[in-house]
Design a protein around this motif. Sequence first.
Motif, PDB file in Angstrom:
ATOM      1  N   GLY A   1      12.887  -5.187  -5.885  1.00 36.08           N
ATOM      2  CA  GLY A   1      12.056  -6.318  -5.476  1.00 36.08           C
ATOM      3  C   GLY A   1      10.594  -5.981  -5.292  1.00 36.08           C
ATOM      4  N   VAL A   2      10.305  -4.868  -4.661  1.00 32.89           N
ATOM      5  CA  VAL A   2       8.912  -4.512  -4.376  1.00 32.89           C
ATOM      6  C   VAL A   2       8.277  -3.778  -5.554  1.00 32.89           C
ATOM      7  CG1 VAL A   2       7.397  -3.161  -2.875  1.00 32.89           C
ATOM      8  CG2 VAL A   2       9.286  -4.438  -1.881  1.00 32.89           C
ATOM      9  N   CYS A   3       8.925  -2.730  -6.004  1.00 37.62           N
ATOM     10  CA  CYS A   3       8.306  -1.891  -7.036  1.00 37.62           C
ATOM     11  C   CYS A   3       8.594  -2.356  -8.453  1.00 37.62           C
ATOM     12  CB  CYS A   3       8.765  -0.446  -6.875  1.00 37.62           C
ATOM     13  SG  CYS A   3       8.272   0.265  -5.312  1.00 37.62           S
ATOM     14  N   GLY A   4       9.825  -2.767  -8.708  1.00 37.70           N
ATOM     15  CA  GLY A   4      10.184  -3.163 -10.062  1.00 37.70           C
ATOM     16  C   GLY A   4       9.475  -4.419 -10.514  1.00 37.70           C
ATOM     17  N   ILE A   5       9.454  -5.434  -9.667  1.00 41.60           N
ATOM     18  CA  ILE A   5       8.780  -6.683 -10.036  1.00 41.60           C
ATOM     19  C   ILE A   5       7.282  -6.445 -10.197  1.00 41.60           C
ATOM     20  CG2 ILE A   5       8.160  -8.984  -9.219  1.00 41.60           C
ATOM     21  CD1 ILE A   5      10.969  -9.272  -8.154  1.00 41.60           C
ATOM     22  N   SER A   6       6.696  -5.643  -9.332  1.00 39.57           N
ATOM     23  CA  SER A   6       5.253  -5.394  -9.441  1.00 39.57           C
ATOM     24  C   SER A   6       4.892  -4.647 -10.727  1.00 39.57           C
ATOM     25  CB  SER A   6       4.744  -4.629  -8.222  1.00 39.57           C
ATOM     26  OG  SER A   6       5.294  -3.324  -8.186  1.00 39.57           O
TER      27      SER A   6
ATOM     28  N   SER B   1       9.089  -4.956 -14.523  1.00 39.88           N
ATOM     29  CA  SER B   1      10.295  -4.398 -15.122  1.00 39.88           C
ATOM     30  C   SER B   1      11.323  -5.519 -15.323  1.00 39.88           C
ATOM     31  CB  SER B   1      10.895  -3.333 -14.193  1.00 39.88           C
ATOM     32  OG  SER B   1      12.224  -3.037 -14.553  1.00 39.88           O
ATOM     33  N   PRO B   2      11.723  -5.789 -16.574  1.00 44.30           N
ATOM     34  CA  PRO B   2      12.720  -6.845 -16.810  1.00 44.30           C
ATOM     35  C   PRO B   2      14.024  -6.598 -16.050  1.00 44.30           C
ATOM     36  CG  PRO B   2      11.719  -6.179 -18.882  1.00 44.30           C
ATOM     37  CD  PRO B   2      11.243  -5.207 -17.836  1.00 44.30           C
ATOM     38  N   ARG B   3      14.453  -5.338 -16.003  1.00 49.68           N
ATOM     39  CA  ARG B   3      15.690  -4.991 -15.293  1.00 49.68           C
ATOM     40  C   ARG B   3      15.584  -5.340 -13.813  1.00 49.68           C
ATOM     41  NH1 ARG B   3      17.923   1.000 -14.122  1.00 49.68           N
ATOM     42  NH2 ARG B   3      15.977   1.058 -12.983  1.00 49.68           N
ATOM     43  N   SER B   4      14.432  -5.053 -13.208  1.00 47.81           N
ATOM     44  CA  SER B   4      14.242  -5.334 -11.793  1.00 47.81           C
ATOM     45  C   SER B   4      14.117  -6.829 -11.521  1.00 47.81           C
ATOM     46  CB  SER B   4      13.002  -4.609 -11.267  1.00 47.81           C
ATOM     47  OG  SER B   4      13.243  -3.224 -11.246  1.00 47.81           O
TER      48      SER B   4
ATOM     49  N   THR C   1       1.260   9.308  -5.718  1.00 43.18           N
ATOM     50  CA  THR C   1       1.353  10.705  -5.280  1.00 43.18           C
ATOM     51  C   THR C   1       2.582  11.433  -5.801  1.00 43.18           C
ATOM     52  OG1 THR C   1       2.386  10.048  -3.200  1.00 43.18           O
ATOM     53  CG2 THR C   1      -0.004  10.346  -3.190  1.00 43.18           C
ATOM     54  N   THR C   2       3.669  10.691  -6.053  1.00 40.05           N
ATOM     55  CA  THR C   2       4.904  11.357  -6.477  1.00 40.05           C
ATOM     56  C   THR C   2       5.321  11.011  -7.899  1.00 40.05           C
ATOM     57  OG1 THR C   2       6.382   9.609  -5.705  1.00 40.05           O
ATOM     58  CG2 THR C   2       5.774  11.323  -4.100  1.00 40.05           C
ATOM     59  N   GLY C   3       4.782   9.918  -8.438  1.00 41.24           N
ATOM     60  CA  GLY C   3       5.201   9.470  -9.758  1.00 41.24           C
ATOM     61  C   GLY C   3       6.538   8.748  -9.732  1.00 41.24           C
ATOM     62  N   ARG C   4       7.057   8.465  -8.554  1.00 44.91           N
ATOM     63  CA  ARG C   4       8.355   7.794  -8.401  1.00 44.91           C
ATOM     64  C   ARG C   4       8.163   6.465  -7.700  1.00 44.91           C
ATOM     65  NH1 ARG C   4      13.131  11.733  -7.893  1.00 44.91           N
ATOM     66  NH2 ARG C   4      14.096   9.754  -7.440  1.00 44.91           N
ATOM     67  N   VAL C   5       9.013   5.500  -8.042  1.00 47.53           N
ATOM     68  CA  VAL C   5       8.971   4.230  -7.323  1.00 47.53           C
ATOM     69  C   VAL C   5       9.697   4.400  -5.995  1.00 47.53           C
ATOM     70  CG1 VAL C   5       8.784   2.784  -9.372  1.00 47.53           C
ATOM     71  CG2 VAL C   5      11.037   3.329  -8.465  1.00 47.53           C
ATOM     72  N   ILE C   6       9.301   3.581  -5.048  1.00 52.91           N
ATOM     73  CA  ILE C   6       9.856   3.691  -3.711  1.00 52.91           C
ATOM     74  C   ILE C   6      11.049   2.754  -3.573  1.00 52.91           C
ATOM     75  CG2 ILE C   6       8.517   1.916  -2.555  1.00 52.91           C
ATOM     76  CD1 ILE C   6       7.946   3.928  -0.372  1.00 52.91           C
ATOM     77  N   GLY C   7      12.084   3.239  -2.979  1.00 52.77           N
ATOM     78  CA  GLY C   7      13.280   2.463  -2.673  1.00 52.77           C
ATOM     79  C   GLY C   7      14.095   3.275  -1.694  1.00 52.77           C
TER      80      GLY C   7
ATOM     81  N   LEU D   1       0.826  -1.213   0.000  1.00 53.26           N
ATOM     82  CA  LEU D   1       0.000   0.000   0.000  1.00 53.26           C
ATOM     83  C   LEU D   1       0.859   1.261   0.000  1.00 53.26           C
ATOM     84  CD1 LEU D   1      -2.830  -1.041   2.490  1.00 53.26           C
ATOM     85  CD2 LEU D   1      -3.062  -0.595   0.035  1.00 53.26           C
ATOM     86  N   THR D   2       1.937   1.240   0.775  1.00 58.78           N
ATOM     87  CA  THR D   2       2.834   2.394   0.835  1.00 58.78           C
ATOM     88  C   THR D   2       3.507   2.620  -0.513  1.00 58.78           C
ATOM     89  OG1 THR D   2       3.235   1.995   3.180  1.00 58.78           O
ATOM     90  CG2 THR D   2       4.822   3.379   2.029  1.00 58.78           C
ATOM     91  N   ALA D   3       3.980   1.548  -1.128  1.00 60.13           N
ATOM     92  CA  ALA D   3       4.633   1.677  -2.442  1.00 60.13           C
ATOM     93  C   ALA D   3       3.663   2.214  -3.483  1.00 60.13           C
ATOM     94  CB  ALA D   3       5.198   0.324  -2.871  1.00 60.13           C
ATOM     95  N   THR D   4       2.427   1.733  -3.438  1.00 61.71           N
ATOM     96  CA  THR D   4       1.408   2.199  -4.379  1.00 61.71           C
ATOM     97  C   THR D   4       1.073   3.665  -4.141  1.00 61.71           C
ATOM     98  OG1 THR D   4       0.487  -0.024  -4.516  1.00 61.71           O
ATOM     99  CG2 THR D   4      -0.938   1.788  -5.227  1.00 61.71           C
ATOM    100  N   ALA D   5       0.857   4.032  -2.887  1.00 63.90           N
ATOM    101  CA  ALA D   5       0.535   5.424  -2.556  1.00 63.90           C
ATOM    102  C   ALA D   5       1.665   6.358  -2.949  1.00 63.90           C
ATOM    103  CB  ALA D   5       0.230   5.555  -1.062  1.00 63.90           C
ATOM    104  N   TYR D   6       2.900   5.937  -2.706  1.00 65.39           N
ATOM    105  CA  TYR D   6       4.058   6.767  -3.059  1.00 65.39           C
ATOM    106  C   TYR D   6       4.140   6.965  -4.571  1.00 65.39           C
ATOM    107  CZ  TYR D   6       8.729   8.755  -2.556  1.00 65.39           C
ATOM    108  OH  TYR D   6       9.803   9.606  -2.561  1.00 65.39           O
TER     109      TYR D   6
END
Length: 132
Positions: A102-107, A110-113, A24-30, A16-21
């Motif tokens: 792991g959290v944002c890239g795979i979801s 992203s092939p790189r992630s 709201t910001t247009g950036r992936v969380i890490g 939920l936090t990764a999705t909200a971030y």
Amino acid sequence: MDTIFNPLVGGLLIGLTATAYLLTTGRVIGISGIFSQLLFTKGRLLPFLFIAGLIIGGSAYGVLTEQTVAFPETRSPLLLTLSGLLVGYGTRLGGGCTSGHGVCGISRLSPRSIVATVIFMAAAIITVAIVS
């Protein structure tokens, strides 16, 4: 029940936090990216609040559940600092940290992630096999 409930709730909160971030910001969380924003950008409030939330949230959970975590580290503070800097350099070199890939890239499929996460996991498994 705690062995199932705690990881389930924790995973849901991370998702939920990764999705909200992202929304709201247009950036992936890490954490490496957020820490970098805290140090090197003008808009430091959101990264500061995020890192403060990690510290406060983890501490509050420990207090509310009366759980403690031993920190038996006896290594040199200089060695720990150098290790942290090398990890930071590695995250820049790898285009992000394990949490970001792991959290944002795979979801986001992203092939790189996906490749990065497979490499992280393989390195961890090999390290445990050698050290154990």
